[in-house]
Design a protein around this motif. Structure first.
Motif, PDB file in Angstrom:
ATOM      1  N   ALA A   1       0.825  -1.206   0.000  1.00 61.34           N
ATOM      2  CA  ALA A   1       0.000   0.000   0.000  1.00 61.34           C
ATOM      3  C   ALA A   1       0.859   1.256   0.000  1.00 61.34           C
ATOM      4  CB  ALA A   1      -0.925  -0.005   1.209  1.00 61.34           C
TER       5      ALA A   1
ATOM      6  N   PHE B   1       0.921   4.113  -2.826  1.00 56.15           N
ATOM      7  CA  PHE B   1       0.651   5.493  -2.429  1.00 56.15           C
ATOM      8  C   PHE B   1       1.733   6.439  -2.937  1.00 56.15           C
ATOM      9  CE2 PHE B   1       1.523   8.886   0.654  1.00 56.15           C
ATOM     10  CZ  PHE B   1       0.363   9.616   0.522  1.00 56.15           C
TER      11      PHE B   1
ATOM     12  N   ILE C   1      -4.086   1.906   2.106  1.00 63.52           N
ATOM     13  CA  ILE C   1      -4.022   3.043   1.178  1.00 63.52           C
ATOM     14  C   ILE C   1      -4.944   4.158   1.660  1.00 63.52           C
ATOM     15  CG2 ILE C   1      -4.594   3.809  -1.159  1.00 63.52           C
ATOM     16  CD1 ILE C   1      -3.568   1.120  -2.178  1.00 63.52           C
TER      17      ILE C   1
ATOM     18  N   THR D   1      -3.641   8.088   2.938  1.00 60.49           N
ATOM     19  CA  THR D   1      -4.043   9.340   2.299  1.00 60.49           C
ATOM     20  C   THR D   1      -4.682  10.321   3.272  1.00 60.49           C
ATOM     21  OG1 THR D   1      -6.158   8.380   1.616  1.00 60.49           O
ATOM     22  CG2 THR D   1      -4.358   8.294   0.028  1.00 60.49           C
TER      23      THR D   1
END
Length: 106
Positions: free
Chosen positions: A6, A10, A83, A87
């Motif tokens: 992940a 990213f 993920i 963020t």
């Protein structure tokens, strides 16, 4: 393993995709913020819900039925969850919401 995957996704997609220059007026930027808020809700509710479902149902089924396929399904659920957390969804929501309500001025 899923966290590393992940994190790689990213940094290769989100980090590079945000480095561009645009000239946008304030009204157009507000429209983009509203669209971004709708996308945020879709990511969290749909993407997070499906990923959480894979994780929650995959792990117990792996232990109960003793099949490696359910562990793979659990891993497939963990990657999108990592993920989403990378963020910073709550921080993005607060910024978008403040901008739409004119609490942040340009």
């Amino acid at each position: 393993m899923s966290y590393l995957l992940a994190k790689n996704i990213f940094y290769s997609f989100y980090d590079k995709a945000t480095q561009r220059y645009l000239l946008i007026d304030k009204n157009k930027l507000k429209d983009y913020a509203i669209q971004g808020l709708k996308q945020w809700k879709m990511e969290i509710y749909l993407g997070g819900g499906i990923a959480l479902g894979f994780t929650v149902f995959g792990m117990p089924l792996f232990f109960i039925l003793d099949k490696i396929e359910f562990l793979v399904i659990t891993g497939l659920g963990l990657v999108p969850l990592h993920i989403i957390f990378l963020t910073s969804p709550i921080k993005r929501y607060k910024i978008l919401h403040k901008f739409i309500n004119d609490e942040i001025q340009l």
